[in-house]
Design an enzyme around this catalytic site. Structure first.
Site, PDB file in Angstrom:
ATOM      1  N   LYS A  79      68.295 -31.343  20.341  1.00 35.17           N
ATOM      2  CA  LYS A  79      69.760 -31.228  20.274  1.00 35.17           C
ATOM      3  C   LYS A  79      70.188 -29.758  20.288  1.00 35.17           C
ATOM      4  CE  LYS A  79      69.927 -33.505  16.345  1.00 35.17           C
ATOM      5  NZ  LYS A  79      68.533 -33.905  16.059  1.00 35.17           N
TER       6      LYS A  79
ATOM      7  N   ARG B  99      75.622 -37.918  11.287  1.00 41.61           N
ATOM      8  CA  ARG B  99      74.289 -38.445  11.006  1.00 41.61           C
ATOM      9  C   ARG B  99      74.349 -39.695  10.132  1.00 41.61           C
ATOM     10  NH1 ARG B  99      71.378 -33.202  11.887  1.00 41.61           N
ATOM     11  NH2 ARG B  99      69.144 -33.585  11.805  1.00 41.61           N
TER      12      ARG B  99
ATOM     13  N   ARG C  78      57.155 -25.566  15.921  1.00 39.59           N
ATOM     14  CA  ARG C  78      58.247 -24.670  15.542  1.00 39.59           C
ATOM     15  C   ARG C  78      58.004 -24.099  14.151  1.00 39.59           C
ATOM     16  NH1 ARG C  78      64.249 -26.869  15.503  1.00 39.59           N
ATOM     17  NH2 ARG C  78      63.449 -27.964  13.701  1.00 39.59           N
TER      18      ARG C  78
ATOM     19  N   ARG D  13      60.941 -22.145   8.853  1.00 40.95           N
ATOM     20  CA  ARG D  13      61.834 -23.154   8.255  1.00 40.95           C
ATOM     21  C   ARG D  13      61.063 -23.977   7.245  1.00 40.95           C
ATOM     22  NH1 ARG D  13      65.821 -26.179  12.475  1.00 40.95           N
ATOM     23  NH2 ARG D  13      65.451 -27.869  11.000  1.00 40.95           N
TER      24      ARG D  13
ATOM     25  N   ARG E  72      61.948 -36.569   7.203  1.00 45.00           N
ATOM     26  CA  ARG E  72      63.160 -36.415   8.030  1.00 45.00           C
ATOM     27  C   ARG E  72      63.235 -37.541   9.063  1.00 45.00           C
ATOM     28  NH1 ARG E  72      62.300 -30.553  10.135  1.00 45.00           N
ATOM     29  NH2 ARG E  72      64.162 -30.939  11.368  1.00 45.00           N
TER      30      ARG E  72
HETATM   31  P1  B4P Z   1      65.548 -28.575  18.424  1.00 46.44           P
HETATM   32  O1  B4P Z   1      66.389 -28.497  19.640  1.00 46.44           O
HETATM   33  O2  B4P Z   1      65.676 -27.443  17.458  1.00 46.44           O
HETATM   34  O3  B4P Z   1      65.703 -29.907  17.597  1.00 46.44           O
HETATM   35  P2  B4P Z   1      67.007 -30.514  16.870  1.00 46.44           P
HETATM   36  O4  B4P Z   1      67.008 -31.934  17.312  1.00 46.44           O
HETATM   37  O5  B4P Z   1      68.230 -29.718  17.138  1.00 46.44           O
HETATM   38  O6  B4P Z   1      66.683 -30.205  15.338  1.00 46.44           O
HETATM   39  P3  B4P Z   1      66.706 -30.892  13.912  1.00 46.44           P
HETATM   40  O7  B4P Z   1      67.279 -32.275  13.955  1.00 46.44           O
HETATM   41  O8  B4P Z   1      65.291 -30.737  13.474  1.00 46.44           O
HETATM   42  O9  B4P Z   1      67.487 -30.000  12.912  1.00 46.44           O
HETATM   43  P4  B4P Z   1      68.927 -29.864  12.235  1.00 46.44           P
HETATM   44  O10 B4P Z   1      69.095 -28.410  12.171  1.00 46.44           O
HETATM   45  O11 B4P Z   1      69.982 -30.640  12.931  1.00 46.44           O
HETATM   46  O12 B4P Z   1      64.053 -28.707  18.964  1.00 46.44           O
HETATM   47  C1  B4P Z   1      62.938 -28.723  18.103  1.00 46.44           C
HETATM   48  C2  B4P Z   1      61.763 -27.999  18.761  1.00 46.44           C
HETATM   49  O13 B4P Z   1      61.391 -28.655  19.972  1.00 46.44           O
HETATM   50  C3  B4P Z   1      62.058 -26.556  19.138  1.00 46.44           C
HETATM   51  O14 B4P Z   1      60.970 -25.758  18.790  1.00 46.44           O
HETATM   52  C4  B4P Z   1      62.239 -26.580  20.653  1.00 46.44           C
HETATM   53  O15 B4P Z   1      61.844 -25.381  21.278  1.00 46.44           O
HETATM   54  C5  B4P Z   1      61.351 -27.735  21.057  1.00 46.44           C
HETATM   55  N1  B4P Z   1      61.839 -28.454  22.239  1.00 46.44           N
HETATM   56  C6  B4P Z   1      63.121 -28.855  22.463  1.00 46.44           C
HETATM   57  N2  B4P Z   1      63.209 -29.488  23.636  1.00 46.44           N
HETATM   58  C7  B4P Z   1      61.931 -29.505  24.171  1.00 46.44           C
HETATM   59  C8  B4P Z   1      61.361 -30.031  25.389  1.00 46.44           C
HETATM   60  N3  B4P Z   1      62.118 -30.672  26.306  1.00 46.44           N
HETATM   61  N4  B4P Z   1      60.040 -29.891  25.591  1.00 46.44           N
HETATM   62  C9  B4P Z   1      59.264 -29.250  24.678  1.00 46.44           C
HETATM   63  N5  B4P Z   1      59.745 -28.710  23.510  1.00 46.44           N
HETATM   64  C10 B4P Z   1      61.057 -28.847  23.273  1.00 46.44           C
HETATM   65  O16 B4P Z   1      68.775 -30.496  10.756  1.00 46.44           O
HETATM   66  C11 B4P Z   1      68.011 -29.921   9.708  1.00 46.44           C
HETATM   67  C12 B4P Z   1      68.361 -30.525   8.337  1.00 46.44           C
HETATM   68  O17 B4P Z   1      69.733 -30.186   7.954  1.00 46.44           O
HETATM   69  C13 B4P Z   1      68.345 -32.056   8.215  1.00 46.44           C
HETATM   70  O18 B4P Z   1      67.042 -32.567   7.945  1.00 46.44           O
HETATM   71  C14 B4P Z   1      69.331 -32.304   7.019  1.00 46.44           C
HETATM   72  O19 B4P Z   1      68.719 -32.092   5.770  1.00 46.44           O
HETATM   73  C15 B4P Z   1      70.395 -31.243   7.221  1.00 46.44           C
HETATM   74  N6  B4P Z   1      71.547 -31.744   8.005  1.00 46.44           N
HETATM   75  C16 B4P Z   1      71.927 -31.285   9.242  1.00 46.44           C
HETATM   76  N7  B4P Z   1      73.011 -31.949   9.681  1.00 46.44           N
HETATM   77  C17 B4P Z   1      73.334 -32.854   8.705  1.00 46.44           C
HETATM   78  C18 B4P Z   1      74.349 -33.859   8.583  1.00 46.44           C
HETATM   79  N8  B4P Z   1      75.251 -34.069   9.549  1.00 46.44           N
HETATM   80  N9  B4P Z   1      74.377 -34.622   7.452  1.00 46.44           N
HETATM   81  C19 B4P Z   1      73.491 -34.428   6.468  1.00 46.44           C
HETATM   82  N10 B4P Z   1      72.492 -33.507   6.523  1.00 46.44           N
HETATM   83  C20 B4P Z   1      72.405 -32.726   7.630  1.00 46.44           C
END
Ligand code: B4P
Length: 193
Positions: free
Chosen positions: A14, A89, A128, A134, A145
């Site tokens: 995302k 979420r 990552r 992190r 998670r």
């Molecule tokens: P990202 O792109 O960073 O993954 P994400 O889905 O955005 O992250 P996530 O859900 O973990 O975190 P968030 O900050 O929202 O990609 C991950 C990795 O994969 C990276 O290293 C990237 O380079 C790699 N990658 C991406 N695409 C790729 C591809 N096509 N091929 C290969 N590699 C690839 O949430 C963190 C925490 O914050 C949650 O656990 C929760 O505690 C809290 N939180 C956030 N939002 C919340 C909400 N709305 N309500 C309650 N708690 C919340």
């Protein structure tokens, strides 16, 4: 105005895709994960509270996250549109977002759900974790998670499906190929700026 939700489990890409989409379409990017990490780093009262949940792989309480989103939308009044990344979420967050946007005479236009197999999610997040520092990118917390995602977040997809707004997208291609698929969906509503 065009409002997009990027939806999917932790590590589905995302945040990665949001950064390209925001530049291509000139949309404001709101990531609740980034906003929460910023509060944690600054050690604000909200950050200290949020860290307790994030370090355990749990969702931060709805009222904290909804308040944060509301002030962020107000701050960016006049935007071409928003990408909501990692929000909503929970069902309560989805309903609150609809109300916030309705109050501004707008709504959610499209929800793109990134579908990635669990083994690939774990691999990405562990990788990552090696470089990000992190505290939630280690195998124990990643498992929690993902569990939290299936317990509380996955059902949000049905909410948008029922409203005819959900598109499921294969998210385990390369970053560039995944962007091309997402862009095809977005182009039906908005051309790159
Ligand atoms: P990202 O792109 O960073 O993954 P994400 O889905 O955005 O992250 P996530 O859900 O973990 O975190 P968030 O900050 O929202 O990609 C991950 C990795 O994969 C990276 O290293 C990237 O380079 C790699 N990658 C991406 N695409 C790729 C591809 N096509 N091929 C290969 N590699 C690839 O949430 C963190 C925490 O914050 C949650 O656990 C929760 O505690 C809290 N939180 C956030 N939002 C919340 C909400 N709305 N309500 C309650 N708690 C919340």
């Amino acid at each position: 105005m065009f409002n997009l939700i990027l939806f999917g489990p932790p590590g589905s890409g995302k945040g990665t895709q949001s950064s390209t989409i925001m530049k291509s379409y000139h949309l404001e990017h709101i990531s609740t994960g980034d906003l929460l990490r910023d509060e944690v780093n600054k050690k604000t009262p909200l950050g200290v509270e949020a860290k307790k949940y994030m370090d355990q792989g749990l969702l931060v309480p709805d009222e904290v996250v909804i308040g944060m989103i509301s002030s962020k939308i107000d701050e960016k009044a006049g935007a071409r549109g928003f990408i909501f990344d990692g929000f909503p979420r929970t069902s309560a967050q989805a309903e609150a977002l609809d109300k916030l946007l309705e109050f501004k005479n707008t709504g959610i236009h499209l929800v793109l759900s990134l579908e990635v197999p669990e083994h690939e999610l774990v691999k990405r997040l562990v990788n990552r974790g090696i470089t990000s520092g992190r505290s939630d990118d280690n195998e124990d917390v990643i498992a929690k998670r993902i569990k939290e995602y299936y317990a509380k977040t996955e059902q949000v997809a049905s909410y948008y499906y029922q409203h005819g707004k959900l598109e499921r997208v294969k998210g385990d291609n390369s970053i560039e190929d995944t962007f091309k698929i997402l862009a095809k969906h977005i182009d039906k509503y908005l051309l790159p700026a």
